[in-house]
Design a protein around this motif. Structure first.
Motif, mmCIF file in Angstrom:
data_model
loop_
_atom_site.group_PDB
_atom_site.id
_atom_site.type_symbol
_atom_site.label_atom_id
_atom_site.label_comp_id
_atom_site.label_asym_id
_atom_site.label_seq_id
_atom_site.Cartn_x
_atom_site.Cartn_y
_atom_site.Cartn_z
ATOM 1 N N GLY A 126 -65.480 -30.247 -127.608
ATOM 2 C CA GLY A 126 -65.760 -30.174 -129.037
ATOM 3 C C GLY A 126 -66.826 -29.135 -129.353
ATOM 4 O O GLY A 126 -66.743 -28.433 -130.371
ATOM 5 N N GLN A 127 -67.829 -29.029 -128.486
ATOM 6 C CA GLN A 127 -68.837 -27.989 -128.664
ATOM 7 C C GLN A 127 -68.198 -26.604 -128.598
ATOM 8 O O GLN A 127 -68.519 -25.717 -129.406
ATOM 9 C CB GLN A 127 -69.918 -28.123 -127.587
ATOM 10 C CG GLN A 127 -70.746 -29.397 -127.685
ATOM 11 C CD GLN A 127 -71.613 -29.602 -126.465
ATOM 12 O OE1 GLN A 127 -71.493 -30.585 -125.739
ATOM 13 N NE2 GLN A 127 -72.503 -28.667 -126.218
ATOM 14 N N LEU A 128 -67.299 -26.408 -127.638
ATOM 15 C CA LEU A 128 -66.608 -25.126 -127.533
ATOM 16 C C LEU A 128 -65.717 -24.883 -128.747
ATOM 17 O O LEU A 128 -65.535 -23.738 -129.171
ATOM 18 C CB LEU A 128 -65.789 -25.073 -126.249
ATOM 19 C CG LEU A 128 -66.593 -25.090 -124.945
ATOM 20 C CD1 LEU A 128 -65.653 -25.107 -123.743
ATOM 21 C CD2 LEU A 128 -67.541 -23.906 -124.863
ATOM 22 N N GLY A 129 -65.170 -25.956 -129.313
ATOM 23 C CA GLY A 129 -64.382 -25.815 -130.528
ATOM 24 C C GLY A 129 -65.218 -25.291 -131.686
ATOM 25 O O GLY A 129 -64.773 -24.413 -132.449
ATOM 26 N N TRP A 130 -66.423 -25.830 -131.842
ATOM 27 C CA TRP A 130 -67.339 -25.320 -132.864
ATOM 28 C C TRP A 130 -67.627 -23.833 -132.637
ATOM 29 O O TRP A 130 -67.633 -23.014 -133.565
ATOM 30 C CB TRP A 130 -68.653 -26.097 -132.836
ATOM 31 C CG TRP A 130 -68.747 -27.296 -133.703
ATOM 32 C CD1 TRP A 130 -68.881 -28.600 -133.304
ATOM 33 C CD2 TRP A 130 -68.777 -27.332 -135.141
ATOM 34 N NE1 TRP A 130 -68.970 -29.435 -134.387
ATOM 35 C CE2 TRP A 130 -68.914 -28.687 -135.527
ATOM 36 C CE3 TRP A 130 -68.677 -26.353 -136.137
ATOM 37 C CZ2 TRP A 130 -68.961 -29.079 -136.872
ATOM 38 C CZ3 TRP A 130 -68.727 -26.741 -137.477
ATOM 39 C CH2 TRP A 130 -68.872 -28.088 -137.819
ATOM 40 N N ILE A 131 -67.912 -23.471 -131.370
ATOM 41 C CA ILE A 131 -68.240 -22.083 -131.051
ATOM 42 C C ILE A 131 -67.055 -21.167 -131.339
ATOM 43 O O ILE A 131 -67.213 -20.079 -131.901
ATOM 44 C CB ILE A 131 -68.694 -21.981 -129.579
ATOM 45 C CG1 ILE A 131 -70.025 -22.727 -129.394
ATOM 46 C CG2 ILE A 131 -68.836 -20.525 -129.149
ATOM 47 C CD1 ILE A 131 -70.460 -22.869 -127.950
ATOM 48 N N LEU A 132 -65.861 -21.616 -130.964
ATOM 49 C CA LEU A 132 -64.662 -20.813 -131.229
ATOM 50 C C LEU A 132 -64.460 -20.615 -132.727
ATOM 51 O O LEU A 132 -64.159 -19.507 -133.186
ATOM 52 C CB LEU A 132 -63.439 -21.499 -130.619
ATOM 53 C CG LEU A 132 -62.088 -20.828 -130.878
ATOM 54 C CD1 LEU A 132 -62.042 -19.445 -130.243
ATOM 55 C CD2 LEU A 132 -60.948 -21.697 -130.361
ATOM 56 N N ALA A 133 -64.615 -21.668 -133.512
ATOM 57 C CA ALA A 133 -64.415 -21.564 -134.960
ATOM 58 C C ALA A 133 -65.436 -20.643 -135.606
ATOM 59 O O ALA A 133 -65.146 -19.990 -136.616
ATOM 60 C CB ALA A 133 -64.482 -22.954 -135.584
ATOM 61 N N ALA A 134 -66.634 -20.574 -135.023
ATOM 62 C CA ALA A 134 -67.676 -19.710 -135.578
ATOM 63 C C ALA A 134 -67.498 -18.256 -135.177
ATOM 64 O O ALA A 134 -67.792 -17.343 -135.961
ATOM 65 C CB ALA A 134 -69.049 -20.201 -135.128
ATOM 66 N N THR A 135 -67.002 -18.015 -133.956
ATOM 67 C CA THR A 135 -66.943 -16.657 -133.431
ATOM 68 C C THR A 135 -65.561 -16.019 -133.541
ATOM 69 O O THR A 135 -65.443 -14.793 -133.526
ATOM 70 C CB THR A 135 -67.370 -16.632 -131.951
ATOM 71 O OG1 THR A 135 -66.504 -17.500 -131.196
ATOM 72 C CG2 THR A 135 -68.809 -17.089 -131.795
ATOM 73 N N ASN A 136 -64.518 -16.829 -133.639
ATOM 74 C CA ASN A 136 -63.156 -16.299 -133.715
ATOM 75 C C ASN A 136 -62.327 -17.173 -134.649
ATOM 76 O O ASN A 136 -61.326 -17.775 -134.238
ATOM 77 C CB ASN A 136 -62.532 -16.263 -132.312
ATOM 78 C CG ASN A 136 -61.406 -15.259 -132.205
ATOM 79 O OD1 ASN A 136 -60.798 -14.878 -133.202
ATOM 80 N ND2 ASN A 136 -61.102 -14.834 -130.988
ATOM 81 N N ILE A 242 -73.417 -18.361 -133.500
ATOM 82 C CA ILE A 242 -72.725 -19.539 -134.026
ATOM 83 C C ILE A 242 -73.440 -20.162 -135.216
ATOM 84 O O ILE A 242 -72.943 -21.142 -135.784
ATOM 85 C CB ILE A 242 -72.518 -20.604 -132.926
ATOM 86 C CG1 ILE A 242 -73.850 -21.216 -132.487
ATOM 87 C CG2 ILE A 242 -71.792 -20.008 -131.731
ATOM 88 C CD1 ILE A 242 -73.679 -22.375 -131.513
ATOM 89 N N ASP A 243 -74.583 -19.602 -135.600
ATOM 90 C CA ASP A 243 -75.305 -20.123 -136.770
ATOM 91 C C ASP A 243 -74.679 -19.536 -138.032
ATOM 92 O O ASP A 243 -75.273 -18.709 -138.716
ATOM 93 C CB ASP A 243 -76.782 -19.774 -136.674
ATOM 94 C CG ASP A 243 -77.611 -20.533 -137.711
ATOM 95 O OD1 ASP A 243 -77.047 -21.419 -138.391
ATOM 96 O OD2 ASP A 243 -78.820 -20.231 -137.822
ATOM 97 N N THR A 244 -73.460 -19.976 -138.309
ATOM 98 C CA THR A 244 -72.696 -19.470 -139.442
ATOM 99 C C THR A 244 -71.850 -20.598 -140.014
ATOM 100 O O THR A 244 -71.606 -21.597 -139.336
ATOM 101 C CB THR A 244 -71.801 -18.297 -139.008
ATOM 102 O OG1 THR A 244 -71.172 -17.735 -140.155
ATOM 103 C CG2 THR A 244 -70.735 -18.750 -138.023
ATOM 104 N N VAL A 245 -71.413 -20.410 -141.233
ATOM 105 C CA VAL A 245 -70.612 -21.440 -141.902
ATOM 106 C C VAL A 245 -69.142 -21.223 -141.571
ATOM 107 O O VAL A 245 -68.615 -20.127 -141.707
ATOM 108 C CB VAL A 245 -70.838 -21.404 -143.425
ATOM 109 C CG1 VAL A 245 -69.908 -22.391 -144.128
ATOM 110 C CG2 VAL A 245 -72.288 -21.719 -143.739
#
Length: 309
Positions: A126-136, A242-245
């Motif tokens: 789930g953490q990687l999911g957040w990172i993926l959604a923020a970066t790609n 990843i500090d993005t909406v």
């Protein structure tokens, strides 16, 4: 260079394969993407909406099998992925950076022939999911996290080392000794004892053989530990990226008896999401609801998918 693999269970290649790649309502495939080979178990019709399932630590794709089957039966094209360094995906001794691992997911989605997919991740997944959604974000149709608040809340919210859950976290970060503990199965037993719910440990014990063998193999413990440590100790570069909406449909499943990621840690998630986050509570489950409460979790997953499809 000599390597010490003491504590590794004696298992034949045939028995080991049956533990890592058991037969079921799915098909095993190997996908080359991002310069590595990834194992996926796939289920559901070929024309269904794609869903990528990301496991947590210390687990493999096998922990997502209940969700995989439920999604396939509901008409989705579901893939449970062994992440880089886990299961039968490539075990590379170094390089388990969370940015790289999230990029792996994007590469797998595209190599499968999809422009985007729904992401469902448990724990570290789930953490990687957040990172993926923020970066790609272009490859993410929607995101559902399970026992995984936003990564930026975790550095300052680790469980106290005076608690059983916190002592397990400290053991994971202990150089050298952590590898031996995971390889021998002792760390698996400790995560079960300290991270799961008080009344559902027996359900996790039933799956212990698969994970014991998976992490007993050469380099498997090292790669998995590097992945989880770096996912929970983000660099300044990663934190900034990843500090993005995220402007995607997002759901969060919180477990009421999770001592590692208690419900209160999810309170800040909304600041990183443009759309209102839909939250679910999984009662009577600790940190491993994919195994502790699979029936209830499948209901939640399918409800999320009906909303976002």
């Amino acid at each position: 260079m000599a390597f010490n693999f003491t504590g590794r269970p004696s298992t034949s290649n045939r028995d080991g394969r049956s533990l890592l790649l058991p037969e079921g309502d799915w098909e095993h495939v190997t996908q080359n993407a991002g310069g590595a080979n990834f194992h996926l178990a796939q289920a559901g019709p070929g024309d269904g909406e794609p869903v990528i399932l990301l496991h947590g630590f210390p687990r493999t794709w096998y922990s997502m099998r209940h969700a995989l089957t439920a999604l396939g039966q509901a008409g989705y094209r579901a893939f449970a992925m062994d992440q880089r360094g886990f299961g039968t995906s490539d075990l590379q001794p170094h390089g388990q950076d969370p940015l790289r691992m999230s990029a792996d997911v994007a590469a797998v989605i595209q190599s499968l022939g999809f422009e985007h997919a729904h992401i469902i991740g448990a724990g570290m997944g789930g953490q990687l999911g957040w990172i993926l959604a923020a970066t790609n974000p272009d490859v993410v149709s929607s995101l559902m996290t399970i026992a995984a608040p936003h990564p930026l809340t975790l550095d300052s919210n680790l469980p106290s080392p005076l608690t059983p859950a916190g002592r397990t976290v400290a053991r994971i970060r202990m150089p050298w000794a952590n590898v031996r503990a995971l390889r021998s199965g002792a760390l698996l037993d400790q995560t079960t004892e300290t991270w799961s719910g008080p009344h559902s440990k027996s359900k996790i014990v039933e799956d212990a053989a698969a994970y014991r063998y998976a992490f007993s193999r050469p380099f498997a413990a090292e790669t998995a530990l590097e992945a989880v440590i770096r996912a929970n100790a983000l660099t300044k570069r990663t934190r900034k990226r990843i500090d993005t909406v995220v402007d995607k449909p997002i759901s969060a499943a919180m477990c009421t008896q999770d001592p590692l990621r208690p419900v209160k840690l999810f309170a800040r998630d909304q600041q990183w999401a443009r759309q209102p986050i839909t939250t679910y509570e999984i009662e009577n489950s600790g940190h491993f609801p994919t195994e502790e409460a699979p029936e209830r979790l499948n209901e939640v997953i399918l409800d999320h998918m009906r909303r976002v499809s």
